[in-house]
Design a protein around this motif. Structure first.
Motif, PDB file in Angstrom:
ATOM      1  N   ALA A   3      29.464  96.687  18.910  1.00 45.30           N
ATOM      2  CA  ALA A   3      30.202  95.598  18.268  1.00 45.30           C
ATOM      3  C   ALA A   3      31.402  96.146  17.514  1.00 45.30           C
ATOM      4  O   ALA A   3      31.369  97.263  16.997  1.00 45.30           O
ATOM      5  CB  ALA A   3      29.291  94.834  17.317  1.00 45.30           C
ATOM      6  N   ALA A   4      32.459  95.345  17.472  1.00 44.30           N
ATOM      7  CA  ALA A   4      33.656  95.721  16.719  1.00 44.30           C
ATOM      8  C   ALA A   4      34.238  94.475  16.068  1.00 44.30           C
ATOM      9  O   ALA A   4      34.152  93.377  16.621  1.00 44.30           O
ATOM     10  CB  ALA A   4      34.685  96.346  17.650  1.00 44.30           C
ATOM     11  N   ASN A   5      34.824  94.665  14.894  1.00 43.02           N
ATOM     12  CA  ASN A   5      35.506  93.586  14.200  1.00 43.02           C
ATOM     13  C   ASN A   5      36.987  93.682  14.540  1.00 43.02           C
ATOM     14  O   ASN A   5      37.624  94.694  14.270  1.00 43.02           O
ATOM     15  CB  ASN A   5      35.286  93.711  12.692  1.00 43.02           C
ATOM     16  CG  ASN A   5      35.801  92.509  11.947  1.00 43.02           C
ATOM     17  OD1 ASN A   5      36.887  92.008  12.215  1.00 43.02           O
ATOM     18  ND2 ASN A   5      35.019  92.043  10.992  1.00 43.02           N
ATOM     19  N   ILE A   6      37.523  92.626  15.152  1.00 41.50           N
ATOM     20  CA  ILE A   6      38.927  92.611  15.547  1.00 41.50           C
ATOM     21  C   ILE A   6      39.577  91.391  14.906  1.00 41.50           C
ATOM     22  O   ILE A   6      39.283  90.254  15.284  1.00 41.50           O
ATOM     23  CB  ILE A   6      39.073  92.566  17.086  1.00 41.50           C
ATOM     24  CG1 ILE A   6      38.395  93.793  17.696  1.00 41.50           C
ATOM     25  CG2 ILE A   6      40.536  92.480  17.477  1.00 41.50           C
ATOM     26  CD1 ILE A   6      38.320  93.774  19.206  1.00 41.50           C
ATOM     27  N   ASP A   7      40.423  91.642  13.926  1.00 38.47           N
ATOM     28  CA  ASP A   7      41.130  90.564  13.222  1.00 38.47           C
ATOM     29  C   ASP A   7      40.186  89.490  12.699  1.00 38.47           C
ATOM     30  O   ASP A   7      40.457  88.288  12.813  1.00 38.47           O
ATOM     31  CB  ASP A   7      42.201  89.934  14.115  1.00 38.47           C
ATOM     32  CG  ASP A   7      43.340  90.887  14.435  1.00 38.47           C
ATOM     33  OD1 ASP A   7      43.650  91.742  13.577  1.00 38.47           O
ATOM     34  OD2 ASP A   7      43.907  90.779  15.534  1.00 38.47           O
ATOM     35  N   GLY A   8      39.037  89.880  12.170  1.00 34.01           N
ATOM     36  CA  GLY A   8      38.098  88.933  11.582  1.00 34.01           C
ATOM     37  C   GLY A   8      37.107  88.341  12.552  1.00 34.01           C
ATOM     38  O   GLY A   8      36.193  87.623  12.145  1.00 34.01           O
ATOM     39  N   ASP A   9      37.270  88.608  13.835  1.00 30.71           N
ATOM     40  CA  ASP A   9      36.318  88.147  14.841  1.00 30.71           C
ATOM     41  C   ASP A   9      35.432  89.322  15.257  1.00 30.71           C
ATOM     42  O   ASP A   9      35.866  90.467  15.245  1.00 30.71           O
ATOM     43  CB  ASP A   9      37.032  87.612  16.086  1.00 30.71           C
ATOM     44  CG  ASP A   9      37.850  86.364  15.811  1.00 30.71           C
ATOM     45  OD1 ASP A   9      37.541  85.665  14.829  1.00 30.71           O
ATOM     46  OD2 ASP A   9      38.787  86.087  16.580  1.00 30.71           O
ATOM     47  N   VAL A  10      34.206  89.021  15.638  1.00 31.81           N
ATOM     48  CA  VAL A  10      33.291  90.059  16.105  1.00 31.81           C
ATOM     49  C   VAL A  10      33.240  89.980  17.624  1.00 31.81           C
ATOM     50  O   VAL A  10      33.019  88.910  18.194  1.00 31.81           O
ATOM     51  CB  VAL A  10      31.880  89.878  15.513  1.00 31.81           C
ATOM     52  CG1 VAL A  10      30.933  90.930  16.058  1.00 31.81           C
ATOM     53  CG2 VAL A  10      31.922  89.937  13.997  1.00 31.81           C
ATOM     54  N   VAL A  11      33.481  91.111  18.266  1.00 26.83           N
ATOM     55  CA  VAL A  11      33.401  91.216  19.714  1.00 26.83           C
ATOM     56  C   VAL A  11      32.297  92.215  20.019  1.00 26.83           C
ATOM     57  O   VAL A  11      32.256  93.310  19.453  1.00 26.83           O
ATOM     58  CB  VAL A  11      34.740  91.687  20.319  1.00 26.83           C
ATOM     59  CG1 VAL A  11      34.633  91.820  21.828  1.00 26.83           C
ATOM     60  CG2 VAL A  11      35.860  90.740  19.930  1.00 26.83           C
ATOM     61  N   SER A  24      33.432  84.098  15.971  1.00 21.62           N
ATOM     62  CA  SER A  24      34.586  83.940  15.086  1.00 21.62           C
ATOM     63  C   SER A  24      34.237  83.022  13.924  1.00 21.62           C
ATOM     64  O   SER A  24      33.162  82.440  13.880  1.00 21.62           O
ATOM     65  CB  SER A  24      35.780  83.384  15.871  1.00 21.62           C
ATOM     66  OG  SER A  24      35.465  82.119  16.403  1.00 21.62           O
ATOM     67  N   GLY A  25      35.177  82.899  13.005  1.00 18.66           N
ATOM     68  CA  GLY A  25      35.014  81.996  11.864  1.00 18.66           C
ATOM     69  C   GLY A  25      33.813  82.353  11.008  1.00 18.66           C
ATOM     70  O   GLY A  25      33.546  83.523  10.732  1.00 18.66           O
ATOM     71  N   VAL A  26      33.080  81.330  10.605  1.00 16.60           N
ATOM     72  CA  VAL A  26      31.898  81.512   9.753  1.00 16.60           C
ATOM     73  C   VAL A  26      30.867  82.399  10.460  1.00 16.60           C
ATOM     74  O   VAL A  26      30.163  83.174   9.819  1.00 16.60           O
ATOM     75  CB  VAL A  26      31.275  80.150   9.376  1.00 16.60           C
ATOM     76  CG1 VAL A  26      30.000  80.334   8.581  1.00 16.60           C
ATOM     77  CG2 VAL A  26      32.267  79.317   8.586  1.00 16.60           C
ATOM     78  N   GLY A  27      30.824  82.303  11.792  1.00 16.00           N
ATOM     79  CA  GLY A  27      29.879  83.122  12.559  1.00 16.00           C
ATOM     80  C   GLY A  27      30.065  84.606  12.312  1.00 16.00           C
ATOM     81  O   GLY A  27      29.098  85.362  12.270  1.00 16.00           O
ATOM     82  N   SER A  28      31.313  85.043  12.113  1.00 16.13           N
ATOM     83  CA  SER A  28      31.572  86.452  11.807  1.00 16.13           C
ATOM     84  C   SER A  28      30.949  86.844  10.473  1.00 16.13           C
ATOM     85  O   SER A  28      30.386  87.935  10.333  1.00 16.13           O
ATOM     86  CB  SER A  28      33.075  86.729  11.758  1.00 16.13           C
ATOM     87  OG  SER A  28      33.652  86.518  13.013  1.00 16.13           O
ATOM     88  N   ARG A  29      31.021  85.952   9.498  1.00 12.98           N
ATOM     89  CA  ARG A  29      30.409  86.220   8.187  1.00 12.98           C
ATOM     90  C   ARG A  29      28.894  86.271   8.307  1.00 12.98           C
ATOM     91  O   ARG A  29      28.240  87.137   7.725  1.00 12.98           O
ATOM     92  CB  ARG A  29      30.834  85.149   7.171  1.00 12.98           C
ATOM     93  CG  ARG A  29      30.212  85.329   5.815  1.00 12.98           C
ATOM     94  CD  ARG A  29      30.648  86.630   5.159  1.00 12.98           C
ATOM     95  NE  ARG A  29      30.111  86.727   3.807  1.00 12.98           N
ATOM     96  CZ  ARG A  29      29.364  87.744   3.373  1.00 12.98           C
ATOM     97  NH1 ARG A  29      29.088  88.763   4.168  1.00 12.98           N
ATOM     98  NH2 ARG A  29      28.907  87.731   2.143  1.00 12.98           N
ATOM     99  N   VAL A  30      28.329  85.355   9.094  1.00 10.83           N
ATOM    100  CA  VAL A  30      26.876  85.358   9.304  1.00 10.83           C
ATOM    101  C   VAL A  30      26.459  86.667   9.978  1.00 10.83           C
ATOM    102  O   VAL A  30      25.457  87.273   9.600  1.00 10.83           O
ATOM    103  CB  VAL A  30      26.430  84.133  10.126  1.00 10.83           C
ATOM    104  CG1 VAL A  30      24.953  84.217  10.465  1.00 10.83           C
ATOM    105  CG2 VAL A  30      26.735  82.847   9.370  1.00 10.83           C
TER     106      VAL A  30
END
Length: 79
Positions: A3-11, A24-30
């Protein structure tokens, strides 16, 4: 899982399955919160504190999101 964080999104890429996932969004925080064991109630508490949402809606949304992650084997439930 890689996993990697790219501009606030998790890929993420499932190495064994060869599938890609994006959150993305709230899902990235979760996803960040799920790095350590946490209950859905705990996730709901944090998200309600950080975002404008009511507890009942948030809990329902978090339950659905977490259950979907479990269903596609991105996370596992621990007791």
């Amino acid at each position: 899982m890689v996993a990697a964080n790219i501009d606030g999104d998790v890929v993420m890429m499932g190495v064994d399955q060869g599938q890609y996932y994006g959150i993305s969004g709230v899902g990235s925080r979760v996803w960040e919160l799920l790095e350590e064991p946490i209950s859905i109630d705990g996730i709901t508490e944090v998200i309600c504190r950080e975002y404008e949402t009511d507890s009942a809606t948030c809990h329902d949304d978090m339950s659905k999101f977490v259950n979907e992650l479990v269903k596609i084997d991105l996370i596992e439930v621990v007791e």
